[in-house]
Design a protein around this motif. Structure first.
Motif, PDB file in Angstrom:
ATOM      1  N   ARG A 118       9.109   5.548  -3.216  1.00 42.62           N
ATOM      2  CA  ARG A 118       9.592   4.938  -1.978  1.00 42.62           C
ATOM      3  C   ARG A 118      10.456   3.707  -2.262  1.00 42.62           C
ATOM      4  NH1 ARG A 118       3.859   5.929   0.882  1.00 42.62           N
ATOM      5  NH2 ARG A 118       4.351   7.917   1.888  1.00 42.62           N
ATOM      6  N   MET A 119      10.227   3.048  -3.384  1.00 41.74           N
ATOM      7  CA  MET A 119      11.081   1.902  -3.742  1.00 41.74           C
ATOM      8  C   MET A 119      12.506   2.367  -4.011  1.00 41.74           C
ATOM      9  SD  MET A 119       8.509  -0.421  -6.118  1.00 41.74           S
ATOM     10  CE  MET A 119       7.808   0.937  -7.061  1.00 41.74           C
TER      11      MET A 119
ATOM     12  N   THR B 192       0.833  -1.210   0.000  1.00 33.96           N
ATOM     13  CA  THR B 192       0.000   0.000   0.000  1.00 33.96           C
ATOM     14  C   THR B 192       0.865   1.256   0.000  1.00 33.96           C
ATOM     15  OG1 THR B 192      -1.754  -1.156   1.213  1.00 33.96           O
ATOM     16  CG2 THR B 192      -1.787   1.260   1.254  1.00 33.96           C
ATOM     17  N   ARG B 193       1.920   1.250   0.808  1.00 30.22           N
ATOM     18  CA  ARG B 193       2.778   2.426   0.893  1.00 30.22           C
ATOM     19  C   ARG B 193       3.517   2.676  -0.421  1.00 30.22           C
ATOM     20  NH1 ARG B 193       3.541   4.470   5.768  1.00 30.22           N
ATOM     21  NH2 ARG B 193       3.444   6.373   4.505  1.00 30.22           N
ATOM     22  N   TYR B 194       3.914   1.603  -1.118  1.00 26.59           N
ATOM     23  CA  TYR B 194       4.576   1.778  -2.421  1.00 26.59           C
ATOM     24  C   TYR B 194       3.589   2.300  -3.467  1.00 26.59           C
ATOM     25  CZ  TYR B 194       8.688  -0.809  -0.740  1.00 26.59           C
ATOM     26  OH  TYR B 194       9.801  -1.215  -0.055  1.00 26.59           O
TER      27      TYR B 194
ATOM     28  N   ILE C  36       8.685  -5.021  -3.965  1.00 23.42           N
ATOM     29  CA  ILE C  36       9.368  -4.179  -4.947  1.00 23.42           C
ATOM     30  C   ILE C  36       9.441  -4.875  -6.296  1.00 23.42           C
ATOM     31  CG2 ILE C  36      11.532  -3.010  -5.538  1.00 23.42           C
ATOM     32  CD1 ILE C  36      12.038  -2.577  -2.581  1.00 23.42           C
ATOM     33  N   PHE C  37       9.735  -6.163  -6.292  1.00 17.21           N
ATOM     34  CA  PHE C  37       9.874  -6.901  -7.549  1.00 17.21           C
ATOM     35  C   PHE C  37       8.593  -6.830  -8.379  1.00 17.21           C
ATOM     36  CE2 PHE C  37      12.760  -8.925  -4.512  1.00 17.21           C
ATOM     37  CZ  PHE C  37      13.952  -8.916  -5.223  1.00 17.21           C
ATOM     38  N   GLU C  38       7.464  -6.911  -7.702  1.00 21.21           N
ATOM     39  CA  GLU C  38       6.177  -6.914  -8.407  1.00 21.21           C
ATOM     40  C   GLU C  38       5.726  -5.511  -8.789  1.00 21.21           C
ATOM     41  OE1 GLU C  38       1.482  -8.048  -7.462  1.00 21.21           O
ATOM     42  OE2 GLU C  38       3.070  -8.637  -6.071  1.00 21.21           O
TER      43      GLU C  38
END
Length: 462
Positions: free
Chosen positions: A209-210, A201-203, A232-234
């Protein structure tokens, strides 16, 4: 009890401990760490930041040093910036400081200017799902990205809205205490980067943010907590929704940190580099090994220059990062029958145009990039006065450095880099001799044979 835990935590941080026992782990409640139990001192905080804090406090507003400034001081580092969080609204801060300006739409902030130093002041953020007051606005996209977020709240709400636990630390200049709302001190001790709330949710709220996760992990030599790194990967492709101008700034933060090589390797690990430089990533995967060597060597050189406090231009950085894509396109153009120099010019324009869809490149940098690339064709031409003319060009030094990069990566240029190194170290007489004996690279144009009317002249041997 909380204070004793905080003291034990700080003692373990100083002693370099790597793990906490379950009994020592702080609870998910506010920890207030008194001055005696932490190393943050006013003498390590810039005078402008202290002036802003004191003036806000004297005007009956809450004001705290927050985020990276507190984090870095706890780690014994020198903060580059000092940010302040307050319960005063942006317009109230602006009225209080004549040397300030309101900025931002997505996040409304106040910059208080003290010469070249800028103190950023932000109002406590609230939950963006909360009922909106007249001055509060929060807008999200279909992907969950926050497009505008001026919902104000309390200090606790502000802490839980921050990205990483280690950035949710507040230093109070009134009593010199530190407020820890998200167990950030524990994560500092563990040298761990952890998002507050649900990572996916935060990304989605802010895909940058990543990139910040990678930047902080590399800068601080922290590990990324498993639940923080897994999405992150997804979700890497969400960076496509970020304005190209913002990503240009983020790339500079990533690559001009003094740890560009490690950052580059981590970006590729998380499939983030391909979102920032899609053309180059494709060429790195499909092209010769020297492409990767050139990029890595360029980043090693960048890190060294920063360590030596030498200037680094974004033009050279981008010229290096985009060279694999450029060389591939240049080769395709030449194979289609376009002469080398026009082929290079066409390739430069296409690669830069495509790159600007991902990260914008200001024109002052893109023009310099083109000059660096185009001089790679001109540097082999050294005969007569050409070498002297080339060395007088403003972009010669950058082009020469780039030539050495190409050779270091394993590209065979027939010793051209060494020739230019010797030429620059020689006096004028030797330079003239070097130029007169230099052979132009590439085929020379064929001379037309003279046509004679009538019979051919008699040949004779002398």
């Amino acid at each position: 009890m909380v204070l004793k835990k905080a003291k034990r935590l700080w003692d373990r941080v100083k002693n370099g401990a790597n793990q906490l026992s379950i009994e020592e782990a702080p609870q998910s409640e506010l920890n207030i760490i008194p001055r005696d139990n932490h190393p943050v001192s006013r003498k390590d905080i810039s005078s402008p930041a202290l002036k802003v804090l004191y003036r806000l406090n004297n005007a009956d507003y809450q004001a705290y040093l927050v985020g990276g400034g507190v984090r870095d001081l706890l780690l014994g580092l020198s903060p580059k910036d000092f940010d302040i969080a307050t319960d005063a609204h942006p317009e109230e801060v602006h009225r209080l400081f004549k040397n300030s300006r309101l900025i931002g739409r997505r996040f409304k902030l106040v910059h208080v200017l003290f010469g070249r130093e800028v103190i950023e002041v932000a109002t406590f953020r609230g939950h963006h799902e909360a009922p909106k007051l007249s001055a509060n606005q929060s807008t999200s996209s279909e992907d969950g990205m926050l497009l505008r977020d001026n919902v104000y709240g309390t200090m606790e709400e502000d802490a839980l809205r921050r990205d990483f636990t280690i950035n949710a630390l507040y230093y109070c200049v009134k009593d010199f205490t530190i407020y820890d709302y998200a167990n950030g001190l524990e994560d500092i001790e563990k040298r761990q980067l952890r998002l507050i709330g649900d990572p996916a949710t935060r990304y989605r709220e802010d895909p940058v943010r990543m990139l910040r996760a990678v930047r902080f992990a590399v800068k601080l030599d922290f590990t990324i907590a498993p639940e923080t790194e897994e999405p992150i990967f997804e979700l890497a492709s969400l960076l496509n929704n970020i304005p190209a101008a913002r990503l240009f700034d983020e790339v500079l933060k990533l690559m001009l940190s003094g740890k560009a090589l490690t950052t580059f390797q981590m970006l590729r690990h998380y499939n983030l580099f391909g979102q920032l430089f899609p053309g180059s990533e494709k060429s790195l995967k499909q092209g010769p090994e020297r492409y990767l060597k050139l990029v890595e060597q360029a980043l090693i050189n960048t890190d060294l220059r920063i360590k030596q406090k030498k200037p680094v231009t974004p033009a050279f950085l981008y010229a290096s990062l985009l060279w694999p894509a450029l060389e591939d396109q240049w080769s395709k153009n030449k194979e289609s029958g376009t002469p080398p120099f026009p082929a290079l010019q066409q390739a430069s324009q296409k690669v830069i145009t495509m790159q600007c869809k991902s990260t914008s490149i200001p024109k002052r940098f893109s023009l310099n990039m083109k000059e660096i690339w185009e001089m790679q064709i001109r540097l082999p031409k050294r005969s007569g006065n050409k070498a002297a003319q080339l060395i007088a060009q403003p972009r010669f030094r950058a082009a020469y450095d780039f030539l050495l990069l190409r050779e270091q990566s394993g590209e065979n240029l027939g010793g051209l880099g060494q020739w230019w190194t010797d030429y620059q170290a020689s006096d004028e007489n030797i330079q003239r001799k070097m130029s007169s004996s230099a052979k132009e690279n590439g085929p020379r144009p064929r001379r037309r044979k003279k046509r004679y009317s009538g019979s051919a002249p008699n040949s004779s041997t002398h």
